[in-house]
Write a protein that holds these residues in place. Structure first.
Motif, PDB file in Angstrom:
ATOM      1  N   LEU A   1       0.826  -1.208   0.000  1.00 36.75           N
ATOM      2  CA  LEU A   1       0.000   0.000   0.000  1.00 36.75           C
ATOM      3  C   LEU A   1       0.861   1.259   0.000  1.00 36.75           C
ATOM      4  O   LEU A   1       0.528   2.255  -0.646  1.00 36.75           O
ATOM      5  CB  LEU A   1      -0.943  -0.007   1.212  1.00 36.75           C
ATOM      6  CG  LEU A   1      -2.088  -1.020   1.156  1.00 36.75           C
ATOM      7  CD1 LEU A   1      -2.797  -1.095   2.504  1.00 36.75           C
ATOM      8  CD2 LEU A   1      -3.076  -0.661   0.055  1.00 36.75           C
ATOM      9  N   THR A   2       1.965   1.221   0.740  1.00 38.38           N
ATOM     10  CA  THR A   2       2.874   2.362   0.755  1.00 38.38           C
ATOM     11  C   THR A   2       3.439   2.627  -0.633  1.00 38.38           C
ATOM     12  O   THR A   2       3.478   3.770  -1.108  1.00 38.38           O
ATOM     13  CB  THR A   2       4.028   2.120   1.752  1.00 38.38           C
ATOM     14  OG1 THR A   2       3.493   1.943   3.066  1.00 38.38           O
ATOM     15  CG2 THR A   2       4.992   3.294   1.756  1.00 38.38           C
ATOM     16  N   THR A   3       3.865   1.570  -1.308  1.00 38.52           N
ATOM     17  CA  THR A   3       4.393   1.703  -2.673  1.00 38.52           C
ATOM     18  C   THR A   3       3.331   2.264  -3.614  1.00 38.52           C
ATOM     19  O   THR A   3       3.602   3.157  -4.423  1.00 38.52           O
ATOM     20  CB  THR A   3       4.888   0.345  -3.187  1.00 38.52           C
ATOM     21  OG1 THR A   3       5.921  -0.133  -2.317  1.00 38.52           O
ATOM     22  CG2 THR A   3       5.427   0.460  -4.599  1.00 38.52           C
ATOM     23  N   ARG A   4       2.122   1.728  -3.499  1.00 43.32           N
ATOM     24  CA  ARG A   4       1.031   2.181  -4.370  1.00 43.32           C
ATOM     25  C   ARG A   4       0.685   3.646  -4.108  1.00 43.32           C
ATOM     26  O   ARG A   4       0.448   4.410  -5.037  1.00 43.32           O
ATOM     27  CB  ARG A   4      -0.199   1.298  -4.137  1.00 43.32           C
ATOM     28  CG  ARG A   4      -1.373   1.686  -5.000  1.00 43.32           C
ATOM     29  CD  ARG A   4      -2.505   0.699  -4.881  1.00 43.32           C
ATOM     30  NE  ARG A   4      -2.132  -0.611  -5.400  1.00 43.32           N
ATOM     31  CZ  ARG A   4      -3.022  -1.506  -5.844  1.00 43.32           C
ATOM     32  NH1 ARG A   4      -4.307  -1.215  -5.835  1.00 43.32           N
ATOM     33  NH2 ARG A   4      -2.628  -2.671  -6.298  1.00 43.32           N
ATOM     34  N   ARG A   5       0.674   4.020  -2.849  1.00 44.28           N
ATOM     35  CA  ARG A   5       0.350   5.412  -2.512  1.00 44.28           C
ATOM     36  C   ARG A   5       1.410   6.361  -3.060  1.00 44.28           C
ATOM     37  O   ARG A   5       1.085   7.407  -3.640  1.00 44.28           O
ATOM     38  CB  ARG A   5       0.254   5.566  -0.995  1.00 44.28           C
ATOM     39  CG  ARG A   5      -0.100   6.979  -0.576  1.00 44.28           C
ATOM     40  CD  ARG A   5       0.140   7.176   0.907  1.00 44.28           C
ATOM     41  NE  ARG A   5      -0.374   8.459   1.350  1.00 44.28           N
ATOM     42  CZ  ARG A   5      -0.027   9.044   2.482  1.00 44.28           C
ATOM     43  NH1 ARG A   5       0.843   8.459   3.264  1.00 44.28           N
ATOM     44  NH2 ARG A   5      -0.537  10.193   2.833  1.00 44.28           N
TER      45      ARG A   5
ATOM     46  N   VAL B   1      -8.692  -1.840  -1.562  1.00 44.02           N
ATOM     47  CA  VAL B   1      -7.503  -1.031  -1.833  1.00 44.02           C
ATOM     48  C   VAL B   1      -7.999   0.267  -2.464  1.00 44.02           C
ATOM     49  O   VAL B   1      -8.271   0.318  -3.662  1.00 44.02           O
ATOM     50  CB  VAL B   1      -6.533  -1.760  -2.773  1.00 44.02           C
ATOM     51  CG1 VAL B   1      -5.253  -0.959  -2.949  1.00 44.02           C
ATOM     52  CG2 VAL B   1      -6.242  -3.153  -2.251  1.00 44.02           C
ATOM     53  N   LYS B   2      -8.102   1.322  -1.665  1.00 48.07           N
ATOM     54  CA  LYS B   2      -8.771   2.515  -2.151  1.00 48.07           C
ATOM     55  C   LYS B   2      -8.185   3.763  -1.521  1.00 48.07           C
ATOM     56  O   LYS B   2      -8.064   3.853  -0.315  1.00 48.07           O
ATOM     57  CB  LYS B   2     -10.266   2.433  -1.820  1.00 48.07           C
ATOM     58  CG  LYS B   2     -11.146   3.408  -2.568  1.00 48.07           C
ATOM     59  CD  LYS B   2     -12.607   3.131  -2.239  1.00 48.07           C
ATOM     60  CE  LYS B   2     -13.552   3.886  -3.131  1.00 48.07           C
ATOM     61  NZ  LYS B   2     -13.321   5.318  -3.187  1.00 48.07           N
ATOM     62  N   GLY B   3      -7.841   4.748  -2.358  1.00 42.56           N
ATOM     63  CA  GLY B   3      -7.460   6.056  -1.860  1.00 42.56           C
ATOM     64  C   GLY B   3      -6.075   6.120  -1.267  1.00 42.56           C
ATOM     65  O   GLY B   3      -5.472   5.121  -0.882  1.00 42.56           O
TER      66      GLY B   3
ATOM     67  N   ILE C   1     -21.615  -2.521   1.123  1.00 42.18           N
ATOM     68  CA  ILE C   1     -21.263  -1.717   2.299  1.00 42.18           C
ATOM     69  C   ILE C   1     -19.775  -1.360   2.267  1.00 42.18           C
ATOM     70  O   ILE C   1     -18.932  -2.194   1.925  1.00 42.18           O
ATOM     71  CB  ILE C   1     -21.578  -2.487   3.597  1.00 42.18           C
ATOM     72  CG1 ILE C   1     -23.088  -2.691   3.747  1.00 42.18           C
ATOM     73  CG2 ILE C   1     -21.012  -1.765   4.817  1.00 42.18           C
ATOM     74  CD1 ILE C   1     -23.860  -1.450   4.115  1.00 42.18           C
ATOM     75  N   ASP C   2     -19.479  -0.138   2.641  1.00 42.18           N
ATOM     76  CA  ASP C   2     -18.098   0.342   2.781  1.00 42.18           C
ATOM     77  C   ASP C   2     -17.799   0.469   4.272  1.00 42.18           C
ATOM     78  O   ASP C   2     -18.514   1.179   4.991  1.00 42.18           O
ATOM     79  CB  ASP C   2     -17.967   1.691   2.074  1.00 42.18           C
ATOM     80  CG  ASP C   2     -16.569   2.304   2.205  1.00 42.18           C
ATOM     81  OD1 ASP C   2     -15.648   1.596   2.637  1.00 42.18           O
ATOM     82  OD2 ASP C   2     -16.415   3.494   1.880  1.00 42.18           O
TER      83      ASP C   2
ATOM     84  N   ARG D   1     -10.067  -1.048   5.748  1.00 40.43           N
ATOM     85  CA  ARG D   1     -10.973  -0.633   4.667  1.00 40.43           C
ATOM     86  C   ARG D   1     -11.524  -1.904   4.020  1.00 40.43           C
ATOM     87  O   ARG D   1     -10.765  -2.691   3.455  1.00 40.43           O
ATOM     88  CB  ARG D   1     -10.236   0.224   3.632  1.00 40.43           C
ATOM     89  CG  ARG D   1     -11.183   0.886   2.608  1.00 40.43           C
ATOM     90  CD  ARG D   1     -11.944   2.018   3.269  1.00 40.43           C
ATOM     91  NE  ARG D   1     -12.945   2.586   2.389  1.00 40.43           N
ATOM     92  CZ  ARG D   1     -12.739   3.681   1.631  1.00 40.43           C
ATOM     93  NH1 ARG D   1     -11.560   4.270   1.625  1.00 40.43           N
ATOM     94  NH2 ARG D   1     -13.724   4.174   0.895  1.00 40.43           N
ATOM     95  N   TYR D   2     -12.817  -2.107   4.128  1.00 38.49           N
ATOM     96  CA  TYR D   2     -13.425  -3.323   3.620  1.00 38.49           C
ATOM     97  C   TYR D   2     -14.635  -3.011   2.753  1.00 38.49           C
ATOM     98  O   TYR D   2     -15.359  -2.040   2.996  1.00 38.49           O
ATOM     99  CB  TYR D   2     -13.889  -4.231   4.771  1.00 38.49           C
ATOM    100  CG  TYR D   2     -12.806  -4.622   5.742  1.00 38.49           C
ATOM    101  CD1 TYR D   2     -11.774  -5.469   5.359  1.00 38.49           C
ATOM    102  CD2 TYR D   2     -12.817  -4.153   7.054  1.00 38.49           C
ATOM    103  CE1 TYR D   2     -10.785  -5.853   6.260  1.00 38.49           C
ATOM    104  CE2 TYR D   2     -11.832  -4.523   7.959  1.00 38.49           C
ATOM    105  CZ  TYR D   2     -10.814  -5.368   7.553  1.00 38.49           C
ATOM    106  OH  TYR D   2      -9.833  -5.729   8.435  1.00 38.49           O
TER     107      TYR D   2
END
Length: 413
Positions: free
Chosen positions: A25-29, A237-239, A267-268, A247-248
């Motif tokens: 997630l860090t890499t993607r961000r 995987v969002k934002g 549902i978020d 985050r589900y």
């Protein structure tokens, strides 16, 4: 085991396990924020407030103590549907909401629009006119003499396009984006990762609570007696800003009968963390971060707030909301000179309406008077708004280039 389940299990084995999420997630961000200066602005709320505090001689007027968005960039505004299906442009992300200074939302919006203007290669004069349009649109929401016609002024084309799409959307459109096959599941892949067994159990237990099950049934008029079953769930995987938080995405069946579009509910679940936006000292807000987010939403974006609930999951505060097909992000990356002014005026009016509805007549009048003070002969906008945005554009530009350097070299120094 069905062929579909075998395929799903094979895919699940290739996707990140829960203990490997953080590094990916860090890499993607970092990659996402390196794509453009505007993306960097959207993903750096904490830096925004650090740099705002560091502006030499910076002094903002103290507006009324109301709920503010706290992260009021263009990506956090867009079409939102209420429980009756009516669609309106409102603030759609309230993670940073606090009782604070409304001037912070105005500057954050101005920075976002100014950065988008630079990304569209528009001249600096256009940015000046955009700041005047922001001031004009925002002030109209507080000017009782402007009348309803001005507050509901014609929407710019970029907004009308997304509104037309939002109004036309149905559950089928949402399902085509998120769900596949006759047995509804959440498709695993780049956006959705598998859960640990413990995560799945906790989510199922969560929706055994009547108060949360009713969140799904109330919009359908099925009554409290309707059964609610968790069909599937996945890590979402969002934002940029949700990095490292829970985050589900959860797919529910409402009545337990034949699974059809009307029976399904997406549902978020999103972890609520401490807000970076500063709150006014001495004000009373919910201590629980999820309750803070829900309360802020009820004041700023009622259509969204009525569809949200605060809960606890894995000992963390989470916000739970049903996703409706009409909920969309207003994406503005490129626009022309004419569109720039119209978009700036309209979005500022949306934010102004969210602020104004929380004030009485005397507060609205006093805030409008403050907004109109100290205008220069060359700029029809508050001096503090222009000064703050100029300084912040400079700080964010330098920060963005530094971020790109670290990303390109793979260094974090």
């Amino acid at each position: 085991m069905t062929k579909k389940n075998i395929t799903r299990n094979k895919l699940s084995n290739k996707l990140p396990k829960p203990d490997a999420r953080q590094a990916l997630l860090t890499t993607r961000r970092n990659a996402k924020m390196a794509r453009s200066a505007h993306a960097y602005v959207r993903g750096n709320t904490s830096k925004f407030y650090e740099w705002l505090d560091g502006i030499e001689g910076h002094a903002l007027p103290e507006g009324p103590a109301i709920w503010i968005c706290g992260d009021c960039h263009t990506g956090n505004l867009g079409p939102v549907a209420d429980a009756q299906g009516r669609v309106e442009i409102q603030i759609r992300d309230l993670d940073q909401t606090v009782i604070g200074n409304p001037a912070h939302d105005l500057i954050r919006l101005g920075l976002s629009l100014a950065t988008a203007a630079r990304g569209s290669d528009l001249p600096g004069v256009t940015t000046v006119r955009m700041m005047e349009a922001i001031a004009d649109g925002y002030e109209r929401a507080f000017d009782e003499a402007a009348g309803i016609a001005d507050i509901h002024a014609e929407k710019p084309e970029a907004v009308r396009v997304v509104m037309r799409e939002a109004v036309r959307r149905s559950w089928r459109h949402l399902a085509e984006e998120r769900i596949e096959d006759l047995e509804p599941t959440i498709p695993l892949g780049p956006r959705f990762w598998p859960l640990a067994k413990s995560e799945r159990r906790e989510i199922e237990t969560l929706f055994e609570k009547g108060s949360l099950a009713r969140l799904a049934t109330v919009l359908r008029g099925t009554g409290d007696e309707a059964d609610v079953e968790v069909l599937d769930a996945a890590y979402w995987v969002k934002g940029c800003s949700s990095l490292g938080r829970l985050r589900y995405a959860v797919l529910l069946d409402i009545d337990g009968a034949a699974v059809e579009g009307d029976d399904l509910c997406l549902i978020d679940i999103k972890e609520a963390a401490q807000a970076a936006a500063p709150r006014y000292p001495g004000v009373r807000m919910p201590r629980d971060n999820a309750e803070r987010v829900v309360e802020g939403a009820r004041h700023l974006s009622p259509s969204l707030g009525e569809r949200m609930r605060a809960a606890r999951l894995a000992e963390r505060a989470v916000v739970i909301r049903e996703l409706l097909p009409q909920d969309m992000k207003l994406t503005i990356e490129q626009f022309t000179r004419d569109e720039a002014m119209k978009v700036a005026r309209f979005l500022a009016m949306v934010v102004g309406k969210a602020h104004a509805r929380q004030m009485d007549s005397a507060e609205r009048k006093a805030w409008l008077t403050e907004l109109r003070r100290n205008r220069s002969k060359t700029l029809d906008a508050p001096g503090w708004l222009w000064t703050g945005i100029v300084e912040l554009v400079s700080s964010h530009a330098a920060g963005y280039l530094e971020h790109c350097r670290r990303y390109a070299t793979g260094r974090d120094d």
